[in-house]
Design an enzyme around this catalytic site. Structure first.
Site, PDB file in Angstrom:
ATOM      1  N   SER A  30       0.932  -1.112  -0.069  1.00  0.00           N
ATOM      2  CA  SER A  30      -0.109  -0.056   0.003  1.00  0.00           C
ATOM      3  C   SER A  30       0.737   1.148  -0.131  1.00  0.00           C
ATOM      4  CB  SER A  30      -0.946  -0.090   1.252  1.00  0.00           C
ATOM      5  OG  SER A  30       0.035   0.375   2.556  1.00  0.00           O
ATOM      6  N   ASP A  31       0.242   2.478  -0.615  1.00  0.00           N
ATOM      7  CA  ASP A  31       1.089   3.514  -0.474  1.00  0.00           C
ATOM      8  C   ASP A  31       0.718   3.856   1.004  1.00  0.00           C
ATOM      9  OD1 ASP A  31       2.361   6.045  -0.505  1.00  0.00           O
ATOM     10  OD2 ASP A  31       1.283   6.746  -2.284  1.00  0.00           O
ATOM     11  N   TRP A  32       1.587   4.927   1.655  1.00  0.00           N
ATOM     12  CA  TRP A  32       1.428   5.130   3.070  1.00  0.00           C
ATOM     13  C   TRP A  32       0.098   5.816   3.313  1.00  0.00           C
ATOM     14  CZ3 TRP A  32       5.212   2.375   1.772  1.00  0.00           C
ATOM     15  CH2 TRP A  32       6.118   1.900   2.452  1.00  0.00           C
ATOM     16  N   GLY A  33      -0.550   4.841   4.087  1.00  0.00           N
ATOM     17  CA  GLY A  33      -1.877   5.675   4.616  1.00  0.00           C
ATOM     18  C   GLY A  33      -2.967   5.498   3.629  1.00  0.00           C
ATOM     19  N   ALA A  34      -2.864   4.483   2.814  1.00  0.00           N
ATOM     20  CA  ALA A  34      -3.904   4.369   1.836  1.00  0.00           C
ATOM     21  C   ALA A  34      -4.802   3.198   2.054  1.00  0.00           C
ATOM     22  CB  ALA A  34      -3.152   3.996   0.213  1.00  0.00           C
TER      23      ALA A  34
END
Length: 753
Positions: A265-269
């Site tokens: 995942s992208d960070w915080g996605a």
């Protein structure tokens, strides 16, 4: 005595046998076994809790291994053009290390502008060596999102507007990085084509456009580059966030393309446990950006793929089929990275790395205009050289978002020019304008003090007076890495140059005819002064060797050979996303205040469809300021008449086009032979032409070479959304060969049966 000896001997034998049994390697550690066997053995030994622990972060940039089994943790790092400095375990603040500075490589727009696949491999190999030396396992890059609008703040991290060029340039980058036992994480999959509303938008796009324009670089990264990980994006597609998206991750990536790697995942996605479980995500990062201050014993246990997942399994609400698939993918990744005993040790800031950074910068710089051969600078005539503009003295490796770096050094344009010309000419500097005086990002400081209290008029007058007294004037301006320019998190607010630069450039053009503008940016900009400026260089963000690369082009030590990886429209309205919308989102929803949070996402519809960049300019006959593929040289090249090895091909055939190219000038140089295909009659709307092949060749004066490019029906196909397949319609096609999308030199027709 004999009996005693026999008993001792028996005990010795039993003990030896017992030790031998104890020293037998478990299969998962036995390198003589297949990876598949080792993975299955490791999986069989893991507890449920150990499996779940592997699926989510344990710090800002790491995720757990299995300590009990000796399986190491994974360490990730930004970014696409250099290894990010170390941050605290649980905070974004700098860790304060003194041994984490590196070589900053040119941003990916510059790499793509080389149109040189070998340079891409060199780039990846060098960057991978530095990541390996820093003990990183996953490099969070490269970025391959398509250039849809010149306002996207993150375009400088990507490879341009064309899916074919991006695909061909990303594959060798991936292979170069991964040759070091370091995984790439190609990002951001998919449709993250702007920073504004990136967390709170839903992209509406037809399937044909998705497959023809936005997916090809990711598909190439998977099927040709074998990228070991892929990073999901922030935006929504079909109402699901991209990092937990059934259509993008399961249906297309893992089923259609057969991807066996890890989706990160992208960070915080991530924001939904069940979607993260079922929709193809494998490794979750960044869901708590403030770590332990969330108020629990360990905030990472509250990630969506952490305790909430474990609770669902233990309650019987979900099974372990998905869990075992995710862990299997992670274990496969481990055997390529953390548990790969044959990977090299890497190195950092070697002379070879510095040379790679400089060469990519030199090859990526694009000579946009050179009226009257103002460049290269003639040292027989140039005894006094004026360098004007803030970007000549501003450090650009600090800032811009997650790609910000702590470089061992950065040669500034002014320093590079002084180093090259200073012994033969008097090089003087004037500021010209004051733009961004900041020099800090996430605790990394440039160490510069760029404060200047003088008025705009004082700065301009000083620059003009210096220009009048000089033999040559070099203006170094453009954009920078501050917020709302070339920077992650926000888009640019306008297409024009900031800080009153247009007025400065116009005044300098009147003051001296031997005038060149060097634009430092990762984006196209408006140039209202273009008719009055004889020479323009697009020099991108070039990293540690920026000043040396620029000076090498200005002096003629290196002959420019870069080509634009995206179009420069005259004005913003000439760009299809702005002409047809929607950008930055649906107008009615913008007015209603949507997009402010994830509860009220804003829709962004790609009304322009497949007509992105030069596909739009060509088809609608809108003349760009500078076209896709454009780039001049200090020498001249002549193209012969193109030939094809056949005039009719079948669906399973290939066709080869050949053209002779000659250097007719007086300097050695490189030219990019570009092959475009035009479908002369189609049942669906198609662009006037599309790039389907290119080769970069180096020629000495009067040298000529034959260049051959071979294609098959994939270069002739469009995506049929109703059939969900690529279709090559029988009929007449035309191969168009030139050195820019608006400079076709020779054509040849052929027919597909």
């Amino acid at each position: 005595m004999l009996k005693k000896t026999a008993i001792v001997g028996l005990f010795t034998l039993i003990s030896a046998h017992s030790m031998a049994q104890n020293t037998i390697l478990p299969i998962y550690l036995d390198e003589s076994k297949s990876v598949e066997q080792r993975v299955q053995d490791a999986l069989s030994r893991m507890t449920l809790e150990e499996k779940v622990a592997m699926l989510h972060a344990q710090s800002k940039f790491s995720s757990p291994g299995v300590p009990r089994l000796g399986i190491p943790e994974f360490w990730t790092t930004d970014g696409p053009h250099g290894v990010r400095p170390e941050v605290m375990w649980d905070e974004w603040n700098q860790a304060g290390w003194t041994n984490d500075s590196i070589i900053a490589y040119p941003a990916l727009t510059a790499l793509s502008a080389t149109w040189n696949k070998k340079m891409s491999w060199n780039y990846g190999k060098a960057l991978g060596e530095e990541a390996r030396y820093r003990k990183k396992d996953i490099l969070l890059g490269p970025g391959v999102n398509i250039y849809r609008t010149p306002l996207n703040g993150r375009n400088f991290e990507y490879m341009g507007e064309d899916p074919y060029l991006t695909s061909k340039m990303v594959v060798p980058y991936i292979k170069g990085v991964q040759s070091n036992g370091v995984a790439t994480s190609v990002k951001h999959y998919a449709l993250n084509n702007q920073e504004m509303f990136r967390h709170t938008s839903n992209v509406n796009i037809d399937d044909r456009t998705l497959y023809e324009i936005y997916l090809p670089p990711f598909k190439a990264a998977v099927t040709e580059g074998d990228s070991w990980t892929i990073m999901g994006a922030y935006d929504m597609y079909k109402g699901q966030y991209a990092s937990q998206n059934q259509y993008l991750l399961n249906d297309i990536l893992k089923k259609e393309w057969g991807y066996k790697g890890v989706v990160v995942s992208d960070w915080g996605a991530v924001n939904n446990t069940e979607q993260a479980i079922h929709n193809g995500l494998d490794l979750e990062f960044g869901s708590w950006t403030n770590g332990l201050s969330a108020g629990t014993k360990n905030a990472y246990d509250n990630y969506y793929l952490a305790q909430p997942y474990l609770n669902l399994i233990k309650s019987g609400k979900v099974g372990t089929k998905e869990l075992d698939d995710k862990v299997t993918r992670l274990l496969n990744l481990a055997y390529k990275t953390t548990m790969n005993t044959k990977k090299p040790f890497g190195n950092v800031a070697s002379e070879e790395h510095k040379a790679v950074a400089r060469e990519i910068g030199e090859e990526g710089i694009v000579l946009l205009k050179n009226q009257g051969n103002v460049l290269p600078i003639d040292l027989n005539k140039a005894k006094k050289i004026a360098v004007i503009g803030e970007n000549a003295i501003k450090i650009m490796t600090v800032g811009g978002g997650s790609s910000s770096l702590k470089a061992k050094y950065e040669t500034l344009p002014l320093d590079g020019i002084k180093s090259r010309f200073g012994k033969q000419a008097n090089v003087q500097f004037a500021r010209g304008y004051v733009g961004d005086i900041g020099g800090e990002y996430n605790g990394v400081k440039s160490g510069q003090d760029l404060k200047d209290s003088r008025s705009a008029d004082e700065l301009l007058n000083e620059a003009v007076e210096l220009a009048k007294k000089s033999d040559y004037v070099i203006f170094v301006g453009g954009l920078n890495k501050s917020d709302f320019q070339d920077s992650e998190g926000n888009d640019r607010k306008s297409y024009g140059l900031p800080y009153n630069q247009d007025n400065v450039i116009a005044a300098l053009a009147k003051a001296n005819k031997n005038f060149a503008v060097v634009l430092v940016s990762g984006n196209a900009v408006a140039m209202p002064w273009i008719k009055d400026v004889p020479a323009v260089l697009q020099s991108w963000y070039l990293g540690s060797e920026a000043g040396n690369s620029i000076a090498s082009i200005l002096s003629g030590d290196t002959n420019p050979s870069g080509k634009l990886p995206f179009s420069f429209p005259v004005k913003l309205e000439d760009n299809s996303a702005h002409k047809l919308g929607e950008y930055p989102g649906n107008k009615e929803e913008l007015t209603a205040g949507k997009g402010k949070d994830q509860k009220n996402p804003i829709n962004i519809t790609y009304n322009e469809g497949i007509f992105v960049g030069y596909r739009w300019h060509d088809t609608k006959k809108i003349r760009p300021l500078f076209s896709f593929g454009h780039g001049l040289s200090y020498t001249a090249f002549e193209f012969g008449k193109a030939k094809a090895d056949k005039t009719v091909i079948g669906q399973d055939d290939k066709i080869m086009f050949t053209v002779m190219v000659k250097n007719t000038g007086k300097k050695a140089g490189a030219e990019v032979v570009q092959l475009y295909i035009s479908d002369l009659k189609s049942s669906v709307p198609r662009p006037t032409k599309e790039l389907k092949g290119f080769e970069k060749i180096f020629l000495n004066p009067n040298e000529e070479k034959e260049v051959s490019i071979t294609i098959d029906k994939t270069a002739l196909s469009f995506f049929d959304a109703d059939k969900n397949q690529w279709v090559a319609e029988p009929g007449d096609f035309e191969a168009q060969i030139g050195n820019s999308s608006d400079a076709i030199k020779t054509k040849v027709k052929f027919t597909l049966k």
